[in-house]
Design a protein around this motif. Structure first.
Motif, PDB file in Angstrom:
ATOM      1  N   THR A 368       0.820  -1.207   0.000  1.00  0.00           N
ATOM      2  CA  THR A 368       0.000   0.000   0.000  1.00  0.00           C
ATOM      3  C   THR A 368       0.858   1.264   0.000  1.00  0.00           C
ATOM      4  OG1 THR A 368      -0.116  -0.009   2.429  1.00  0.00           O
ATOM      5  CG2 THR A 368      -1.867  -1.164   1.221  1.00  0.00           C
ATOM      6  N   SER A 369       2.166   1.122  -0.097  1.00  0.00           N
ATOM      7  CA  SER A 369       3.065   2.257  -0.051  1.00  0.00           C
ATOM      8  C   SER A 369       3.775   2.422  -1.395  1.00  0.00           C
ATOM      9  CB  SER A 369       4.112   2.086   1.058  1.00  0.00           C
ATOM     10  OG  SER A 369       4.799   0.858   0.900  1.00  0.00           O
ATOM     11  N   VAL A 370       4.165   3.654  -1.658  1.00  0.00           N
ATOM     12  CA  VAL A 370       4.877   3.993  -2.885  1.00  0.00           C
ATOM     13  C   VAL A 370       6.217   4.605  -2.491  1.00  0.00           C
ATOM     14  CG1 VAL A 370       4.872   5.368  -4.986  1.00  0.00           C
ATOM     15  CG2 VAL A 370       2.733   4.380  -4.134  1.00  0.00           C
ATOM     16  N   THR A 371       7.293   4.018  -2.980  1.00  0.00           N
ATOM     17  CA  THR A 371       8.634   4.535  -2.682  1.00  0.00           C
ATOM     18  C   THR A 371       9.118   5.337  -3.882  1.00  0.00           C
ATOM     19  OG1 THR A 371       9.543   2.447  -3.487  1.00  0.00           O
ATOM     20  CG2 THR A 371       9.248   2.675  -1.121  1.00  0.00           C
ATOM     21  N   ASP A 372       9.216   6.651  -3.702  1.00  0.00           N
ATOM     22  CA  ASP A 372       9.649   7.528  -4.795  1.00  0.00           C
ATOM     23  C   ASP A 372      11.090   7.992  -4.609  1.00  0.00           C
ATOM     24  OD1 ASP A 372       7.307   7.562  -6.397  1.00  0.00           O
ATOM     25  OD2 ASP A 372       6.339   8.877  -4.941  1.00  0.00           O
ATOM     26  N   GLY A 373      11.372   8.635  -3.477  1.00  0.00           N
ATOM     27  CA  GLY A 373      12.690   9.212  -3.271  1.00  0.00           C
ATOM     28  C   GLY A 373      13.761   8.157  -3.019  1.00  0.00           C
ATOM     29  N   ALA A 374      14.944   8.383  -3.576  1.00  0.00           N
ATOM     30  CA  ALA A 374      16.053   7.440  -3.377  1.00  0.00           C
ATOM     31  C   ALA A 374      16.451   7.359  -1.911  1.00  0.00           C
ATOM     32  CB  ALA A 374      17.244   7.855  -4.235  1.00  0.00           C
ATOM     33  N   TRP A 375      16.290   8.443  -1.167  1.00  0.00           N
ATOM     34  CA  TRP A 375      16.731   8.463   0.226  1.00  0.00           C
ATOM     35  C   TRP A 375      15.886   7.520   1.087  1.00  0.00           C
ATOM     36  CZ3 TRP A 375      13.623  10.135   4.311  1.00  0.00           C
ATOM     37  CH2 TRP A 375      12.430  10.748   3.948  1.00  0.00           C
ATOM     38  N   ILE A 376      14.568   7.498   0.871  1.00  0.00           N
ATOM     39  CA  ILE A 376      13.710   6.630   1.682  1.00  0.00           C
ATOM     40  C   ILE A 376      13.887   5.175   1.272  1.00  0.00           C
ATOM     41  CG2 ILE A 376      11.680   6.835   0.198  1.00  0.00           C
ATOM     42  CD1 ILE A 376      11.768   6.707   4.055  1.00  0.00           C
ATOM     43  N   ILE A 377      14.183   4.919   0.001  1.00  0.00           N
ATOM     44  CA  ILE A 377      14.475   3.559  -0.443  1.00  0.00           C
ATOM     45  C   ILE A 377      15.746   3.047   0.228  1.00  0.00           C
ATOM     46  CG2 ILE A 377      15.083   2.132  -2.423  1.00  0.00           C
ATOM     47  CD1 ILE A 377      13.372   3.981  -4.145  1.00  0.00           C
ATOM     48  N   SER A 378      16.764   3.895   0.288  1.00  0.00           N
ATOM     49  CA  SER A 378      18.039   3.498   0.880  1.00  0.00           C
ATOM     50  C   SER A 378      17.906   3.228   2.376  1.00  0.00           C
ATOM     51  CB  SER A 378      19.089   4.596   0.634  1.00  0.00           C
ATOM     52  OG  SER A 378      20.323   4.258   1.215  1.00  0.00           O
ATOM     53  N   ILE A 379      17.225   4.115   3.095  1.00  0.00           N
ATOM     54  CA  ILE A 379      17.073   3.934   4.534  1.00  0.00           C
ATOM     55  C   ILE A 379      16.199   2.728   4.843  1.00  0.00           C
ATOM     56  CG2 ILE A 379      16.018   4.943   6.592  1.00  0.00           C
ATOM     57  CD1 ILE A 379      17.057   7.614   5.774  1.00  0.00           C
ATOM     58  N   GLY A 380      15.131   2.548   4.096  1.00  0.00           N
ATOM     59  CA  GLY A 380      14.258   1.409   4.345  1.00  0.00           C
ATOM     60  C   GLY A 380      14.930   0.083   4.081  1.00  0.00           C
ATOM     61  N   SER A 381      15.748   0.008   3.050  1.00  0.00           N
ATOM     62  CA  SER A 381      16.387  -1.256   2.670  1.00  0.00           C
ATOM     63  C   SER A 381      17.638  -1.546   3.485  1.00  0.00           C
ATOM     64  CB  SER A 381      16.728  -1.242   1.183  1.00  0.00           C
ATOM     65  OG  SER A 381      15.573  -1.092   0.391  1.00  0.00           O
ATOM     66  N   PHE A 382      18.496  -0.537   3.689  1.00  0.00           N
ATOM     67  CA  PHE A 382      19.803  -0.772   4.294  1.00  0.00           C
ATOM     68  C   PHE A 382      20.072   0.082   5.525  1.00  0.00           C
ATOM     69  CE2 PHE A 382      20.207  -1.622  -0.316  1.00  0.00           C
ATOM     70  CZ  PHE A 382      20.393  -2.992  -0.239  1.00  0.00           C
ATOM     71  N   GLY A 383      19.049   0.792   6.008  1.00  0.00           N
ATOM     72  CA  GLY A 383      19.186   1.535   7.250  1.00  0.00           C
ATOM     73  C   GLY A 383      20.112   2.735   7.125  1.00  0.00           C
ATOM     74  N   TRP A 384      20.433   3.284   8.290  1.00  0.00           N
ATOM     75  CA  TRP A 384      21.304   4.457   8.308  1.00  0.00           C
ATOM     76  C   TRP A 384      22.710   4.146   7.824  1.00  0.00           C
ATOM     77  CZ3 TRP A 384      20.075   9.347   8.503  1.00  0.00           C
ATOM     78  CH2 TRP A 384      18.833   9.725   9.026  1.00  0.00           C
ATOM     79  N   LEU A 385      23.163   2.923   8.050  1.00  0.00           N
ATOM     80  CA  LEU A 385      24.500   2.561   7.559  1.00  0.00           C
ATOM     81  C   LEU A 385      24.551   2.642   6.030  1.00  0.00           C
ATOM     82  CD1 LEU A 385      25.442  -0.488   9.826  1.00  0.00           C
ATOM     83  CD2 LEU A 385      26.229   1.880  10.006  1.00  0.00           C
TER      84      LEU A 385
END
Length: 496
Positions: A368-385
């Motif tokens: 139900t979510s849409v991932t547009d920005g690269a920053w939220i994709i990166s944090i969601g997939s691989f966290g802050w590291l």
């Protein structure tokens, strides 16, 4: 589904790369391999085998070019002058650390995501050590243009050459763009047998948003926007050299018209924001602006989390321009806030891949979510590291050049590349337009920071640094004071 021709073109591209390395110096061959491959190859075709990263249009050009460089193909044709343009370009220690973090953090992501994600009857399996190799391989391929560009595009001369490649590539690409503006985005379907995205998203303002052979019209728009800045940077570079520069100003105006026809408000606003800087400021001012943008992008997730970013004001501004645009932006903001809450559950190493960072409907299991920005994709997939590693590598070259620009004697060409990179970084906040071209420009900027010109003799090493560009007025004055184009200086300028 891609047709047979799509796979023939994709996996026949190494032959094109081989021909380029046979005909051109290594830096130019690499640049054209990357740019032409990104612009012409099909998006959805690729080789997806278990346990290894997908080999697609982002991977084939850089892997082919890397193989040519490894084998020394065309090295005899490169020539001494071209070899001097490329120095050893040792990486900065912080860049080395970020690169190690980028390639090592997925192992922690895999280890902390062995559990399945269960939503009702819908189950996403946990990650295994087996998956780490595929993730690390994909990340290594994505940053390979960054690593190769540090050596091949490290000198001031190579930055001028890279700007020319980017501007000329989009000038040629404007012809299929104009076709799709008039006839609708059909070229990808006509040639490769599929449309890369949703067609309805490319109907805008009573016309069409062109796509050509890229992932989406927004990807095309930001690339055209960067080409406008490239043409203007070449104009400033030629003015600083005292050479004729009108053709690049005309090219910038033409590309700006093409950008407007791409019907992407965000890309147009980014160009309009950077136009005063690239037109009026000197090298130092342009680098400071690029560094401010880079630093803001790097800190953006923290600024959003602490409510520093005035999202409500941006929505109000969008509503004053277009109700549809405001609704689209509000939908995007709501999705980002929900995804940030989910990412906060595993902040260090993220949720991994396979849709695990997304929010799913408890009954159907559909996202139900849409991932547009690269920053939220990166944090969601691989966290802050993962975020710090990837966005740190992207922003570090600009920050280093802004800090050390005085002693490096940077040219308007390098400042223009920095502004282009800043424009792409700004677009990453709303779109996932992190492409091989982005990594290519980032590597060229970091290579320039480490570049030490090769010179023969102490006299060459003690030569005065190039004249600084303080602004448009001084550049125009320099263009009047330099010798006529028939003189030696004019010939040298034309040869760049």
């Amino acid at each position: 589904m891609p047709n047979t021709l799509a796979y023939v073109v994709l996996f026949g591209w190494p032959i094109v790369v081989l021909a380029l390395f046979r005909l051109l110096p290594a830096a130019q061959a690499f640049g054209w391999s990357m740019l032409a491959g990104y612009l012409l190859l099909p998006t959805q075709a690729g080789l997806d085998l278990p346990g290894v990263p997908v080999v697609d249009k982002d991977g084939v050009p850089v892997l082919s070019a890397g193989l040519m460089l490894l084998l020394g193909v065309g090295a005899a044709r490169t020539g001494r002058r071209a070899r001097e343009m490329a120095g050893p370009a040792p990486r900065h220690w912080l860049a080395n650390a970020l690169l190690v973090l980028l390639l090592a953090s997925p192992l922690l992501t895999v280890l902390t995501n062995a559990d399945p994600v269960i939503v009702g009857s819908f189950v996403i399996p946990g990650l295994r050590i087996y998956d780490a190799g595929s993730i690390v391989g994909a990340l290594a391929i994505s940053v390979l243009p960054f690593l190769l560009a540090q050596r091949l595009f490290a000198s001031p001369e190579s930055h001028v050459a890279l700007l020319k490649m980017l501007a000329l590539a989009l000038l040629c690409y404007s012809l299929p763009i104009l076709f799709e503006v008039r006839m609708s985005p059909q070229l990808n379907n006509m040639l490769y047998g599929f449309f890369p995205h949703e067609f309805l998203q490319h109907i805008r303002a009573g016309g069409f948003r062109p796509v050509v052979f890229l992932h989406h019209g927004l990807w095309l728009a930001i690339l055209v926007a960067m080409s406008v800045l490239a043409a203007l940077a070449l104009w400033r570079q030629r003015l600083a050299e005292g050479a004729r520069a009108g053709q690049w100003l005309l090219a910038a105006i033409y590309l700006l018209v093409i950008l407007v026809l791409c019907k992407s408000l965000g890309a147009v606003l980014i160009v309009l924001a950077f136009l005063p800087a690239i037109l009026l400021l000197g090298v130092r001012g342009q680098l400071i602006l690029a560094a401010l943008v880079a630093g803001s992008v790097l800190l953006y997730p923290m600024l959003r989390a602490t409510q520093v970013v005035p999202v409500d004001r941006v929505v109000a501004l969008a509503r004053s321009i277009s109700g549809d645009r405001a609704a689209s932006f509000e939908f995007r903001v709501a999705n980002e806030e929900a995804l940030m809450e989910r990412a906060a559950l595993r902040p260090l190493a993220g949720w991994g891949t396979w849709g695990r960072p997304l929010i799913h409907d408890p009954e159907s299991g559909q996202s139900t979510s849409v991932t547009d920005g690269a920053w939220i994709i990166s944090i969601g997939s691989f966290g802050w590291l993962g975020y710090i590693a990837s966005f740190g590598l992207l922003t570090l070259p600009i920050l280093l050049l802004a800090r050390d620009g005085r002693k490096l004697g940077l040219s308007p060409a390098t400042a223009g590349l920095a502004l282009m990179m800043a424009a792409n970084l700004l677009d990453l906040l709303s779109n996932a337009t992190l492409t091989p071209v982005t990594w290519l420009i980032g590597g060229a900027l970091l290579g320039r920071h480490a570049h030490v010109p090769r010179a023969e003799g102490d006299a060459a090493r003690s030569a005065p640094p190039p004249r600084r560009s303080w602004g448009l007025v001084t550049d125009l004055a320099a263009s009047r004071d330099r010798p006529a184009p028939g003189g030696g200086a004019g010939r040298r300028a034309r040869n760049l």
